[in-house]
Design an enzyme around this catalytic site. Sequence first.
Site, PDB file in Angstrom:
ATOM      1  N   PRO A   7       0.832  -1.214   0.000  1.00 57.18           N
ATOM      2  CA  PRO A   7       0.000   0.000   0.000  1.00 57.18           C
ATOM      3  C   PRO A   7       0.860   1.255   0.000  1.00 57.18           C
ATOM      4  O   PRO A   7       1.853   1.323   0.715  1.00 57.18           O
ATOM      5  CB  PRO A   7      -0.780  -0.116   1.321  1.00 57.18           C
ATOM      6  CG  PRO A   7      -0.001  -1.055   2.179  1.00 57.18           C
ATOM      7  CD  PRO A   7       0.715  -1.983   1.252  1.00 57.18           C
ATOM      8  N   MET A   8       0.473   2.229  -0.809  1.00 53.23           N
ATOM      9  CA  MET A   8       1.177   3.518  -0.796  1.00 53.23           C
ATOM     10  C   MET A   8       0.152   4.639  -0.903  1.00 53.23           C
ATOM     11  O   MET A   8      -0.559   4.750  -1.911  1.00 53.23           O
ATOM     12  CB  MET A   8       2.185   3.596  -1.948  1.00 53.23           C
ATOM     13  CG  MET A   8       3.409   2.721  -1.731  1.00 53.23           C
ATOM     14  SD  MET A   8       4.611   2.820  -3.073  1.00 53.23           S
ATOM     15  CE  MET A   8       3.794   1.857  -4.338  1.00 53.23           C
ATOM     16  N   ALA A   9       0.101   5.450   0.154  1.00 52.76           N
ATOM     17  CA  ALA A   9      -0.844   6.573   0.175  1.00 52.76           C
ATOM     18  C   ALA A   9      -0.527   7.509  -0.983  1.00 52.76           C
ATOM     19  O   ALA A   9       0.637   7.806  -1.259  1.00 52.76           O
ATOM     20  CB  ALA A   9      -0.719   7.304   1.510  1.00 52.76           C
ATOM     21  N   CYS A  95       3.146   2.671   9.578  1.00 52.64           N
ATOM     22  CA  CYS A  95       3.372   4.012   9.019  1.00 52.64           C
ATOM     23  C   CYS A  95       4.244   4.842   9.974  1.00 52.64           C
ATOM     24  O   CYS A  95       3.958   4.931  11.166  1.00 52.64           O
ATOM     25  CB  CYS A  95       2.045   4.722   8.773  1.00 52.64           C
ATOM     26  SG  CYS A  95       2.286   6.371   8.080  1.00 52.64           S
ATOM     27  N   ASN A 195       8.687  -7.496   2.840  1.00 52.92           N
ATOM     28  CA  ASN A 195       8.588  -6.203   2.165  1.00 52.92           C
ATOM     29  C   ASN A 195       9.800  -5.337   2.499  1.00 52.92           C
ATOM     30  O   ASN A 195      10.286  -5.339   3.626  1.00 52.92           O
ATOM     31  CB  ASN A 195       7.285  -5.511   2.611  1.00 52.92           C
ATOM     32  CG  ASN A 195       7.177  -4.067   2.157  1.00 52.92           C
ATOM     33  OD1 ASN A 195       7.070  -3.164   2.982  1.00 52.92           O
ATOM     34  ND2 ASN A 195       7.230  -3.834   0.877  1.00 52.92           N
ATOM     35  N   GLY A 196      10.209  -4.574   1.488  1.00 56.34           N
ATOM     36  CA  GLY A 196      11.283  -3.614   1.669  1.00 56.34           C
ATOM     37  C   GLY A 196      12.447  -3.881   0.745  1.00 56.34           C
ATOM     38  O   GLY A 196      13.062  -4.942   0.786  1.00 56.34           O
ATOM     39  N   GLY A 219       6.696  -1.969  -3.238  1.00 57.96           N
ATOM     40  CA  GLY A 219       6.121  -0.623  -3.227  1.00 57.96           C
ATOM     41  C   GLY A 219       6.838   0.262  -4.228  1.00 57.96           C
ATOM     42  O   GLY A 219       6.473   0.320  -5.406  1.00 57.96           O
TER      43      GLY A 219
HETATM   44  C1  FMN Z   1       4.776   7.211  -0.840  1.00 56.18           C
HETATM   45  C2  FMN Z   1       4.575   6.045   0.069  1.00 56.18           C
HETATM   46  C3  FMN Z   1       3.347   5.875   0.692  1.00 56.18           C
HETATM   47  C4  FMN Z   1       3.150   4.805   1.557  1.00 56.18           C
HETATM   48  N1  FMN Z   1       1.918   4.629   2.127  1.00 56.18           N
HETATM   49  C5  FMN Z   1       1.687   3.535   2.902  1.00 56.18           C
HETATM   50  C6  FMN Z   1       0.376   3.250   3.402  1.00 56.18           C
HETATM   51  O1  FMN Z   1      -0.598   3.980   3.148  1.00 56.18           O
HETATM   52  N2  FMN Z   1       0.227   2.137   4.188  1.00 56.18           N
HETATM   53  C7  FMN Z   1       1.274   1.305   4.487  1.00 56.18           C
HETATM   54  O2  FMN Z   1       1.090   0.315   5.192  1.00 56.18           O
HETATM   55  N3  FMN Z   1       2.510   1.543   4.003  1.00 56.18           N
HETATM   56  C8  FMN Z   1       2.735   2.618   3.218  1.00 56.18           C
HETATM   57  N4  FMN Z   1       3.964   2.813   2.669  1.00 56.18           N
HETATM   58  C9  FMN Z   1       5.046   1.826   2.931  1.00 56.18           C
HETATM   59  C10 FMN Z   1       5.081   0.780   1.817  1.00 56.18           C
HETATM   60  O3  FMN Z   1       3.918  -0.015   1.805  1.00 56.18           O
HETATM   61  C11 FMN Z   1       6.296  -0.164   1.983  1.00 56.18           C
HETATM   62  O4  FMN Z   1       6.190  -0.792   3.237  1.00 56.18           O
HETATM   63  C12 FMN Z   1       7.631   0.572   1.925  1.00 56.18           C
HETATM   64  O5  FMN Z   1       7.665   1.508   0.872  1.00 56.18           O
HETATM   65  C13 FMN Z   1       8.798  -0.424   1.775  1.00 56.18           C
HETATM   66  O6  FMN Z   1       8.647  -1.188   0.604  1.00 56.18           O
HETATM   67  P1  FMN Z   1       9.444  -0.841  -0.772  1.00 56.18           P
HETATM   68  O7  FMN Z   1      10.928  -0.827  -0.430  1.00 56.18           O
HETATM   69  O8  FMN Z   1       9.061  -1.935  -1.721  1.00 56.18           O
HETATM   70  O9  FMN Z   1       8.985   0.518  -1.209  1.00 56.18           O
HETATM   71  C14 FMN Z   1       4.203   3.895   1.826  1.00 56.18           C
HETATM   72  C15 FMN Z   1       5.430   4.077   1.184  1.00 56.18           C
HETATM   73  C16 FMN Z   1       5.631   5.123   0.321  1.00 56.18           C
HETATM   74  C17 FMN Z   1       6.968   5.286  -0.366  1.00 56.18           C
END
Ligand code: FMN
Length: 317
Positions: A7-9, A95, A195-196, A219
């Site tokens: 999820p990404m807001a 978050c 994740n990450g 993400g």
């Molecule tokens: C712009 C943005 C918005 C995000 N919004 C949320 C969210 O609404 N809920 C959530 O659980 N994680 C949120 N995350 C975290 C991501 O879900 C994820 O855990 C994090 O980016 C690490 O994964 P990645 O390295 O694949 O990006 C957000 C991350 C980013 C960069």
Amino acid sequence: MHLALAPMAGITDQVFRGLCFEMGCNLATTEMVSAQGYLTAPADRNAYRFLLARQASEGPLAVQIFGSDPVHMENAAARLSQLGLFSAVDINMGCPAQKVVGGQSGSALMKDIPLAAEIVRRCVKASSLPVTVKMRIGWDENSINAVEFAKAVTDAGATALTVHGRTRKQQYSGKANWEEIGKVRQAVSVPVTANGDIWDAASALECARITGCDSLAMGRGALGNPWLFQEIKAAFEGTEWHKPPFEDIMKTALRHSREMIAWKGEKSGMLEMRKHLGWYVTGQRGVAKLRTRLNLATSLSQVEDLLSTLLQKNPEE
Ligand SMILES: Cc1cc2nc3c(=O)[nH]c(=O)nc-3n(C[C@H](O)[C@H](O)[C@H](O)COP(=O)(O)O)c2cc1C
């Protein structure tokens, strides 16, 4: 291998999710929704209409809520599960944003395991859908408690976990700790999604090897790159995969813009699209000026003109 869109807001709306599903994503989650905000907003409030919208063509979709009041969380979980749109209610316990942790929500819940467990218990009881949790590995490097936390929320009834391998203090810096995610996977009996820092096939294979997880969530790697799901799927299946030609990337950028504008109107749609367009052209030669112009674009026809100019400059792709 099960692949999820993290999820990404501000990003994982129905249009972007639709593209990811087409490329092989198996599960997506909405942007986070404030439990209290949702419960107190007028029914026709645009923000929630957009946040909760889903296309019929999408695959399984979890709705994510955040909050710290168990009663709000329980009521929001109950109402959202009755909409008939979602396959699970996911609780945001990861978050790091100040405005979220300031209200004791998101990753602040990792410092209060009894409250986190109470929220899960109530949501499980109130919701007709499975309840899942998205968490980090702890608050900071001195309080890494992912295993203890994971055990508590699964004992409380969470049926799956997604673990972002960073502490709250790290926000998005440093490197995700996949070893710690592996410890969580071994400690609980529910599915754990790692994740990450999964950016491509190589990092996906490495993350799966280290964590032992058979579910991964991506993400930032999917920004401007919904093909990431195809790429990773091919790597696990041992099949060849080639990056799409530049022309296809531009076609997808245009389609994304058209669908966004059809949904939100030209003004809001263009504001939403600016960041995506920047991500789609990332890595192309000589795009600095174009990126600035895309950032100022206010209409679909401007985007069409700018992208076709770029296409002519990169004929070989
Ligand atoms: C712009 C943005 C918005 C995000 N919004 C949320 C969210 O609404 N809920 C959530 O659980 N994680 C949120 N995350 C975290 C991501 O879900 C994820 O855990 C994090 O980016 C690490 O994964 P990645 O390295 O694949 O990006 C957000 C991350 C980013 C960069």
